[in-house]
Design an enzyme around this catalytic site. Structure first.
Site, PDB file in Angstrom:
ATOM      1  N   SER A 168     -13.864  -1.212  42.571  1.00 14.76           N
ATOM      2  CA  SER A 168     -14.433  -0.974  41.247  1.00 14.76           C
ATOM      3  C   SER A 168     -13.760  -1.803  40.134  1.00 14.76           C
ATOM      4  CB  SER A 168     -14.398   0.502  41.002  1.00 14.76           C
ATOM      5  OG  SER A 168     -12.886   0.778  41.097  1.00 14.76           O
ATOM      6  N   HIS A 206     -10.573   1.574  33.698  1.00 12.32           N
ATOM      7  CA  HIS A 206     -11.102   0.361  34.406  1.00 12.32           C
ATOM      8  C   HIS A 206     -11.403  -0.697  33.288  1.00 12.32           C
ATOM      9  CE1 HIS A 206     -11.822   2.962  38.033  1.00 12.32           C
ATOM     10  NE2 HIS A 206     -12.325   1.751  38.785  1.00 12.32           N
TER      11      HIS A 206
END
Length: 300
Positions: free
Chosen positions: A55, A280
């Site tokens: 990811s 993230h």
């Protein structure tokens, strides 16, 4: 405990967001199924640039999303690297939740990532390893424990119980798995330049956190920072042993961690204020990673 509960609404929202992050780390593309063959001889095809990864490569939540269940962004670092290097023959098969095993097996509708390689491939970037050590579970566990002792280091205490650092052991255990992937990359794409990509700075370098906006106890901020550094050091070592290049995305992203103001933040916290998944990189973070990856691909 009372200190944490005094800001309970914000804290609970953070934990809910962390649940989303853990789900991404577990694999948004669904249960992997056995597929592909380890060590398959290089096929004749393959795009000239192929991006493999998890990811942090696919960039979930960063607009525009183009990768279906794998949550790929059209402006993740592979896309930006392809543009910078003028690669029109480009394929991004990165997928949120990917572990090293997913190089050889499907994640939902995403075929085994190594299947995208071939003798025509000239550049491969690979960002992997975080899910092998349980990134999502670690963050979720540390966030839950932070409420019990926000000024202490309950997460470090848990993971070092008995005198052995379990996370250090996990990183050591992931090293041969990364080495195995790199070996098969060489076999399937024998003419490719390979770049192993590290992870960007997530926690503040000075070790000073921002509880409860980022629900990590004060003493665990430096512990998680150092754990990520260990992971990057392992990746750099495996790159060196495999004779491939390493893209250091940690140093270029220092000062843009989860505790910085939204305008200066390149990695989002528990409650993203810029489009991205919790913990993230956002679009700025992916752009910074692309600069490092492009430089490594060019041999700088």
């Amino acid at each position: 405990m009372a200190h944490a509960h005094g800001r309970g609404g914000r804290y609970r929202k953070g934990l809910a967001a962390l649940g989303a992050a853990a789900a991404l780390a577990a694999g948004t593309a669904g249960t992997a199924t056995a597929s592909g063959a380890e060590g398959t001889a290089a096929p004749e095809g393959g795009q000239r640039y192929v991006a493999l990864g998890d990811s942090y490569t696919s960039a979930p939540g960063v607009p525009e999303q183009t990768g279906g269940d794998c949550a790929r962004s059209s402006v993740n670092y592979p896309a930006l690297t392809a543009k910078a290097l003028h690669h029109t023959s480009f394929k991004d098969v990165s997928c949120s939740g990917a572990k090293t095993d997913d190089m050889w097996r499907a994640q939902g509708d995403n075929p085994p990532q190594l299947n995208a390689l071939g003798r025509n491939t000239r550049l491969v970037t690979l960002g992997i390893g975080g899910n092998d050590i349980g990134f999502g579970d670690i963050i979720g566990t540390c966030a839950q424990l932070s409420a019990t002792d926000p000024a202490g280091a309950p997460c470090r205490t848990k993971y070092t119980e008995g005198g052995t650092d379990q996370l250090t052991a996990r990183i050591a255990g992931a090293a041969p798995k990364v080495a195995k992937v790199l070996k098969d990359v060489h076999k399937r794409a024998p003419h490719a330049r390979v770049v192993l990509v590290g992870y960007p700075a997530i926690m503040p370098e000075d070790g000073v956190g921002c509880f409860p906006a980022v629900p990590i106890a004060a003493g665990d901020v430096s512990y998680l920072r150092d754990t990520e550094k260990q992971l990057n050091t392992m990746l750099q070592g495996e790159a060196r042993k495999a004779g491939v290049r390493f893209a250091d995305t940690y140093k270029p992203t220092l000062g843009h961690d989860v505790c910085k103001p939204a305008a200066d933040r390149w990695v989002e916290g528990a409650q993203p204020e810029n489009p991205a998944a919790p913990f993230h990189p956002n679009a700025k973070g992916e752009a910074a990673m692309a600069v490092a990856v492009t430089s490594a691909a060019r041999g700088h």
